[in-house]
Design an enzyme around this catalytic site. Structure first.
Site, PDB file in Angstrom:
ATOM      1  N   GLY A  83       6.256  44.254 -83.205  1.00  0.00           N
ATOM      2  CA  GLY A  83       7.188  44.438 -82.086  1.00  0.00           C
ATOM      3  C   GLY A  83       7.212  43.212 -81.196  1.00  0.00           C
ATOM      4  O   GLY A  83       7.450  43.324 -79.987  1.00  0.00           O
ATOM      5  N   GLY A 141       9.321  40.798 -80.976  1.00  0.00           N
ATOM      6  CA  GLY A 141      10.621  40.208 -80.662  1.00  0.00           C
ATOM      7  C   GLY A 141      11.125  40.532 -79.271  1.00  0.00           C
ATOM      8  O   GLY A 141      12.004  39.845 -78.744  1.00  0.00           O
ATOM      9  N   GLY A 190      10.196  42.687 -75.225  1.00  0.00           N
ATOM     10  CA  GLY A 190       9.307  43.397 -74.296  1.00  0.00           C
ATOM     11  C   GLY A 190       7.902  42.827 -74.201  1.00  0.00           C
ATOM     12  O   GLY A 190       7.692  41.603 -74.213  1.00  0.00           O
ATOM     13  N   PHE A 243      10.450  58.206 -75.737  1.00  0.00           N
ATOM     14  CA  PHE A 243      11.557  58.614 -74.874  1.00  0.00           C
ATOM     15  C   PHE A 243      11.088  59.815 -74.071  1.00  0.00           C
ATOM     16  O   PHE A 243      10.111  60.482 -74.433  1.00  0.00           O
ATOM     17  CB  PHE A 243      12.833  58.923 -75.681  1.00  0.00           C
ATOM     18  CG  PHE A 243      12.638  59.906 -76.805  1.00  0.00           C
ATOM     19  CD1 PHE A 243      12.518  61.264 -76.558  1.00  0.00           C
ATOM     20  CD2 PHE A 243      12.592  59.469 -78.127  1.00  0.00           C
ATOM     21  CE1 PHE A 243      12.346  62.172 -77.602  1.00  0.00           C
ATOM     22  CE2 PHE A 243      12.419  60.378 -79.176  1.00  0.00           C
ATOM     23  CZ  PHE A 243      12.289  61.728 -78.907  1.00  0.00           C
ATOM     24  N   TYR A 301      -2.218  57.371 -70.598  1.00  0.00           N
ATOM     25  CA  TYR A 301      -2.092  58.804 -70.903  1.00  0.00           C
ATOM     26  C   TYR A 301      -2.540  59.150 -72.322  1.00  0.00           C
ATOM     27  O   TYR A 301      -2.506  60.322 -72.712  1.00  0.00           O
ATOM     28  CB  TYR A 301      -0.682  59.340 -70.576  1.00  0.00           C
ATOM     29  CG  TYR A 301       0.477  58.733 -71.327  1.00  0.00           C
ATOM     30  CD1 TYR A 301       0.664  58.965 -72.688  1.00  0.00           C
ATOM     31  CD2 TYR A 301       1.422  57.962 -70.671  1.00  0.00           C
ATOM     32  CE1 TYR A 301       1.737  58.432 -73.373  1.00  0.00           C
ATOM     33  CE2 TYR A 301       2.510  57.419 -71.338  1.00  0.00           C
ATOM     34  CZ  TYR A 301       2.655  57.657 -72.696  1.00  0.00           C
ATOM     35  OH  TYR A 301       3.723  57.127 -73.373  1.00  0.00           O
ATOM     36  N   PRO A 324      -2.349  49.980 -70.826  1.00  0.00           N
ATOM     37  CA  PRO A 324      -1.570  49.558 -69.662  1.00  0.00           C
ATOM     38  C   PRO A 324      -0.991  50.747 -68.904  1.00  0.00           C
ATOM     39  O   PRO A 324      -0.643  51.774 -69.497  1.00  0.00           O
ATOM     40  CB  PRO A 324      -0.427  48.738 -70.265  1.00  0.00           C
ATOM     41  CG  PRO A 324      -0.631  48.730 -71.746  1.00  0.00           C
ATOM     42  CD  PRO A 324      -1.589  49.814 -72.069  1.00  0.00           C
ATOM     43  N   GLY A 325      -0.835  50.574 -67.621  1.00  0.00           N
ATOM     44  CA  GLY A 325       0.037  51.445 -66.826  1.00  0.00           C
ATOM     45  C   GLY A 325       1.448  50.901 -66.967  1.00  0.00           C
ATOM     46  O   GLY A 325       1.804  50.335 -67.997  1.00  0.00           O
ATOM     47  N   PRO A 326       2.272  51.026 -65.920  1.00  0.00           N
ATOM     48  CA  PRO A 326       3.663  50.585 -66.038  1.00  0.00           C
ATOM     49  C   PRO A 326       3.848  49.073 -66.002  1.00  0.00           C
ATOM     50  O   PRO A 326       3.449  48.413 -65.044  1.00  0.00           O
ATOM     51  CB  PRO A 326       4.338  51.235 -64.816  1.00  0.00           C
ATOM     52  CG  PRO A 326       3.237  51.532 -63.868  1.00  0.00           C
ATOM     53  CD  PRO A 326       2.000  51.745 -64.667  1.00  0.00           C
TER      54      PRO A 326
HETATM   55  C1  HXC Z   1      15.392  63.895 -77.496  1.00  0.00           C
HETATM   56  C2  HXC Z   1      15.606  62.257 -79.111  1.00  0.00           C
HETATM   57  C3  HXC Z   1      15.795  61.268 -78.111  1.00  0.00           C
HETATM   58  C4  HXC Z   1      15.770  61.695 -76.730  1.00  0.00           C
HETATM   59  C5  HXC Z   1      15.890  60.315 -80.066  1.00  0.00           C
HETATM   60  N1  HXC Z   1      15.684  61.619 -80.290  1.00  0.00           N
HETATM   61  N2  HXC Z   1      15.957  60.068 -78.743  1.00  0.00           N
HETATM   62  N3  HXC Z   1      15.409  63.556 -78.791  1.00  0.00           N
HETATM   63  N4  HXC Z   1      15.533  63.016 -76.486  1.00  0.00           N
HETATM   64  N5  HXC Z   1      15.928  60.836 -75.744  1.00  0.00           N
HETATM   65  C6  HXC Z   1      15.618  62.276 -81.581  1.00  0.00           C
HETATM   66  C7  HXC Z   1      16.967  62.245 -82.250  1.00  0.00           C
HETATM   67  O1  HXC Z   1      17.817  63.279 -81.755  1.00  0.00           O
HETATM   68  C8  HXC Z   1      16.598  62.461 -83.715  1.00  0.00           C
HETATM   69  O2  HXC Z   1      16.330  63.812 -83.992  1.00  0.00           O
HETATM   70  C9  HXC Z   1      15.283  61.725 -83.826  1.00  0.00           C
HETATM   71  O3  HXC Z   1      14.769  61.584 -82.485  1.00  0.00           O
HETATM   72  C10 HXC Z   1      15.430  60.358 -84.421  1.00  0.00           C
HETATM   73  O4  HXC Z   1      16.364  59.628 -83.641  1.00  0.00           O
HETATM   74  P1  HXC Z   1      16.904  58.206 -84.100  1.00  0.00           P
HETATM   75  O5  HXC Z   1      17.690  57.612 -82.998  1.00  0.00           O
HETATM   76  O6  HXC Z   1      17.541  58.319 -85.453  1.00  0.00           O
HETATM   77  O7  HXC Z   1      15.529  57.422 -84.304  1.00  0.00           O
HETATM   78  P2  HXC Z   1      15.263  55.909 -84.497  1.00  0.00           P
HETATM   79  O8  HXC Z   1      16.522  55.116 -84.644  1.00  0.00           O
HETATM   80  O9  HXC Z   1      14.233  55.802 -85.542  1.00  0.00           O
HETATM   81  O10 HXC Z   1      14.664  55.473 -83.058  1.00  0.00           O
HETATM   82  C11 HXC Z   1      13.328  55.699 -82.718  1.00  0.00           C
HETATM   83  C12 HXC Z   1      13.194  56.033 -81.240  1.00  0.00           C
HETATM   84  C13 HXC Z   1      13.882  54.979 -80.366  1.00  0.00           C
HETATM   85  C14 HXC Z   1      11.715  56.122 -80.919  1.00  0.00           C
HETATM   86  C15 HXC Z   1      13.871  57.365 -80.997  1.00  0.00           C
HETATM   87  O11 HXC Z   1      13.728  55.314 -78.992  1.00  0.00           O
HETATM   88  C16 HXC Z   1      13.359  53.611 -80.593  1.00  0.00           C
HETATM   89  O12 HXC Z   1      13.706  52.957 -81.554  1.00  0.00           O
HETATM   90  N6  HXC Z   1      12.472  53.097 -79.729  1.00  0.00           N
HETATM   91  C17 HXC Z   1      11.851  51.758 -79.903  1.00  0.00           C
HETATM   92  C18 HXC Z   1      11.637  51.050 -78.624  1.00  0.00           C
HETATM   93  C19 HXC Z   1      10.908  51.874 -77.594  1.00  0.00           C
HETATM   94  O13 HXC Z   1      11.063  53.081 -77.508  1.00  0.00           O
HETATM   95  N7  HXC Z   1      10.143  51.218 -76.774  1.00  0.00           N
HETATM   96  C20 HXC Z   1       9.448  51.880 -75.688  1.00  0.00           C
HETATM   97  C21 HXC Z   1       8.029  51.992 -76.014  1.00  0.00           C
HETATM   98  S1  HXC Z   1       7.177  52.406 -74.546  1.00  0.00           S
HETATM   99  P3  HXC Z   1      17.438  64.826 -84.658  1.00  0.00           P
HETATM  100  O14 HXC Z   1      16.674  66.089 -84.890  1.00  0.00           O
HETATM  101  O15 HXC Z   1      18.522  64.965 -83.624  1.00  0.00           O
HETATM  102  O16 HXC Z   1      17.903  64.156 -85.926  1.00  0.00           O
HETATM  103  C22 HXC Z   1       5.703  53.082 -74.929  1.00  0.00           C
HETATM  104  C23 HXC Z   1       4.701  53.353 -73.829  1.00  0.00           C
HETATM  105  C24 HXC Z   1       5.315  53.628 -72.533  1.00  0.00           C
HETATM  106  O17 HXC Z   1       5.423  53.352 -76.016  1.00  0.00           O
HETATM  107  C25 HXC Z   1       4.336  53.676 -71.393  1.00  0.00           C
HETATM  108  C26 HXC Z   1       5.042  53.711 -70.064  1.00  0.00           C
HETATM  109  C27 HXC Z   1       4.118  53.633 -68.900  1.00  0.00           C
END
Ligand code: HXC
Length: 281
Positions: free
Chosen positions: A16, A18, A20, A98, A148, A189-191
């Site tokens: 990852g 590329g 963030g 998410f 968490y 990490p936190g935020p």
């Molecule tokens: C409910 C959701 C949703 C949402 C996706 N889905 N987003 N359900 N609420 N907001 C469901 C979809 O409806 C689908 O189910 C299934 O998840 C797959 O969705 P896709 O979009 O096809 O998945 P994909 O393209 O593989 O994407 C993966 C992802 C996406 C995780 C959903 O968000 C992503 O690519 N994220 C990568 C970058 C990222 O998230 N970075 C943040 C990391 S932060 P159904 O049943 O409808 O088919 C982190 C720590 C945070 O990790 C700490 C903060 C302090």
């Protein structure tokens, strides 16, 4: 904070890398003298990051388009890397997340996150470790988890479960692979704001300012602070740190647990009313 050559001659794979936090970590590794390989799902994003990195530190960045959920893609990437420039260090950064109510999660929604965070991290870590062991060489792994992972968290259930699994993976491998010269640690990490995470996790500015109020340092983290901690743990100079998780969150998670933290909202008058009465004479 560090000597400029802290990671000179080292090769670091950042998943990852590329965008963030991964991008910030990879860039800091470059600044400290390393060669970096960054992987991610989108080739065009990786190429743009490589162009930025090359403009700053020419010729020390390689890119690999790879979805870490797919074991075949991970194996192909690792075969290519080990054939040319075997990595000495691995940063498990790639993640997905998410905000959703748990009762609304579909099985595919749960899988979408856990397959990136838990299975993807296992694919890369086990594939890399297997090759290090086969080549009789050591290595250093740092995984980015979250605070968490330890406490659990509502509304990010798949991420909480998967990050807890990754933290346990690092601890387990620290003991199993320590004798082979492979260290495994984690950073919690936190935020640390990023475009990708923030648009999914922080729906409005009101939530963001309420969040900052709950952090003892009253601010979010800066990428450089996190990147420096990761480089510190990667570096050979911390060669006796193995199986630990270092928190970097401005005190946020302890503040969430601290029983009397609510008292910071008391007014001057309320404090005065609770103060011991001064006796006369
Ligand atoms: C409910 C959701 C949703 C949402 C996706 N889905 N987003 N359900 N609420 N907001 C469901 C979809 O409806 C689908 O189910 C299934 O998840 C797959 O969705 P896709 O979009 O096809 O998945 P994909 O393209 O593989 O994407 C993966 C992802 C996406 C995780 C959903 O968000 C992503 O690519 N994220 C990568 C970058 C990222 O998230 N970075 C943040 C990391 S932060 P159904 O049943 O409808 O088919 C982190 C720590 C945070 O990790 C700490 C903060 C302090």
């Amino acid at each position: 904070m560090f000597q400029r050559d802290l990671l000179a001659g080292k090769r670091v794979l950042v998943t990852g890398g590329g965008t963030g936090i991964g991008k910030s970590i990879a860039h800091r590794c470059l600044e400290l003298g390393a060669h970096v390989a960054i992987c991610g799902r989108r080739r065009e994003v990786l190429d743009a990051t490589k162009a930025e990195f090359d403009a700053d530190v020419p010729g020390r960045t390689a890119v690999h388009a790879c979805d870490i959920r797919e074991p075949d893609q991970v194996e192909a990437m690792l075969d290519a890397l080990f054939a040319e420039q075997p990595p000495d260090m691995l940063v498990n950064n790639a993640a997905g997340n998410f905000l959703a109510r748990s009762e609304d999660l579909s099985p595919r929604g749960f899988d979408a996150v856990t397959r990136i965070v838990l299975n993807g991290t296992a694919n890369v870590t086990l594939g890399t470790g297997r090759r290090w062991i086969a080549h009789g060489r050591g290595g250093s792994v740092v995984a980015i988890v979250t605070t968490y992972a330890r406490t659990g968290s509502p509304y990010v259930l798949p991420s909480a479960c998967a990050k807890a699994g990754v933290e346990t993976m690092m601890k387990s491998l620290a003991v199993e692979w320590g004798p082979k010269g492979i260290r495994c640690n984690a950073v919690a990490p936190g935020p640390f704001p990023t475009e990708g995470a923030w648009e999914r996790l922080v729906p409005n500015a009101g939530l963001e300012s309420a969040w900052k109020k709950r952090i003892p340092m009253r601010r979010f983290g800066e990428h450089r602070e996190l990147a420096d901690l990761v480089c510190f743990l990667l570096a050979p100079q911390t060669g006796y740190v193995n199986g630990d998780t270092v928190t970097i969150d401005g005190g946020e998670w302890l503040r969430g647990a601290a029983q009397f933290a609510f008292a910071e909202d008391l007014t001057e008058e309320q404090w005065a009313a609770m103060a011991p009465k001064k006796s006369r004479g």
